[in-house]
Motif scaffolding. Structure first.
Motif, PDB file in Angstrom:
ATOM      1  N   THR A 124       0.825  -1.201   0.000  1.00 42.98           N
ATOM      2  CA  THR A 124       0.000   0.000   0.000  1.00 42.98           C
ATOM      3  C   THR A 124       0.861   1.253   0.000  1.00 42.98           C
ATOM      4  N   TYR A 127      -5.030  -7.217  -1.107  1.00 38.60           N
ATOM      5  CA  TYR A 127      -5.937  -6.182  -0.600  1.00 38.60           C
ATOM      6  C   TYR A 127      -5.180  -4.868  -0.433  1.00 38.60           C
ATOM      7  N   ARG A 141      -6.025  -1.226  -2.003  1.00 37.14           N
ATOM      8  CA  ARG A 141      -6.130  -0.037  -1.155  1.00 37.14           C
ATOM      9  C   ARG A 141      -5.171   1.065  -1.600  1.00 37.14           C
ATOM     10  N   THR A 182     -10.902   2.290  -1.195  1.00 33.27           N
ATOM     11  CA  THR A 182     -11.092   1.321  -0.116  1.00 33.27           C
ATOM     12  C   THR A 182     -12.449   0.637  -0.177  1.00 33.27           C
ATOM     13  N   LYS A 183     -13.402   1.277  -0.817  1.00 27.47           N
ATOM     14  CA  LYS A 183     -14.734   0.671  -0.922  1.00 27.47           C
ATOM     15  C   LYS A 183     -14.676  -0.595  -1.787  1.00 27.47           C
ATOM     16  N   THR A 243     -12.089  -2.464  -2.257  1.00 25.20           N
ATOM     17  CA  THR A 243     -11.374  -3.461  -1.469  1.00 25.20           C
ATOM     18  C   THR A 243     -12.315  -4.153  -0.496  1.00 25.20           C
TER      19      THR A 243
END
Length: 133
Positions: A29, A108, A112, A117-118, A120
């Motif tokens: 990330t 994930y 992200r 993030t939604k 994910t």
């Protein structure tokens, strides 16, 4: 009665593999989102590709180490007696399938990193449900 007391602790020792995937996901990330923020798409793609390869390599290493040295590693973290026997039984199945535990958690982080993030969250909910049903 003894099985009920020993089983949760034997399962808990296998959970350390999940933390490897989560740690890789956090690193992915930060690296990929840094390049996205710099508008450097080539480096972001490169970092994403290498993240997937690193995750596969880490999964293979984890599988080999945890399968070969399972008893010793479990004893190092306090595995004794019946709990150790249960952890060994559970661990061999869990360790051999570690790529399926490490990979999603790491990927994930890749999702992200794009700031969405939604999406994910949807993947985290829908993938297990699609396997279950």
């Amino acid at each position: 009665m003894k099985i009920i007391q020993e089983s949760p602790s034997s399962i808990g020792w296998g959970g350390s593999i999940i933390s490897i995937g989560t740690s890789l996901g956090a690193g992915i990330t930060s690296v990929v989102s840094k390049y996205i923020g710099e508008k450097n798409d080539k480096m972001a793609d490169n970092a994403a590709t290498h993240s997937v390869l690193l995750t596969i390599l880490a999964s293979i290493i984890v599988t080999v180490i945890f399968t070969v040295f399972a008893r010793e590693l479990l004893m190092c973290v306090g595995g004794r007696g019946v709990a150790l026997d249960y952890a060994m039984q559970y661990g061999h199945i869990y360790f051999l399938a570690s790529i399926f535990v490490v990979m999603p958690n790491a990927l994930y982080g890749l999702l992200r990193s794009e700031g969405d993030t939604k999406r994910t969250m949807y993947v985290m909910v829908c993938v297990p449900l699609s396997i279950w049903f």
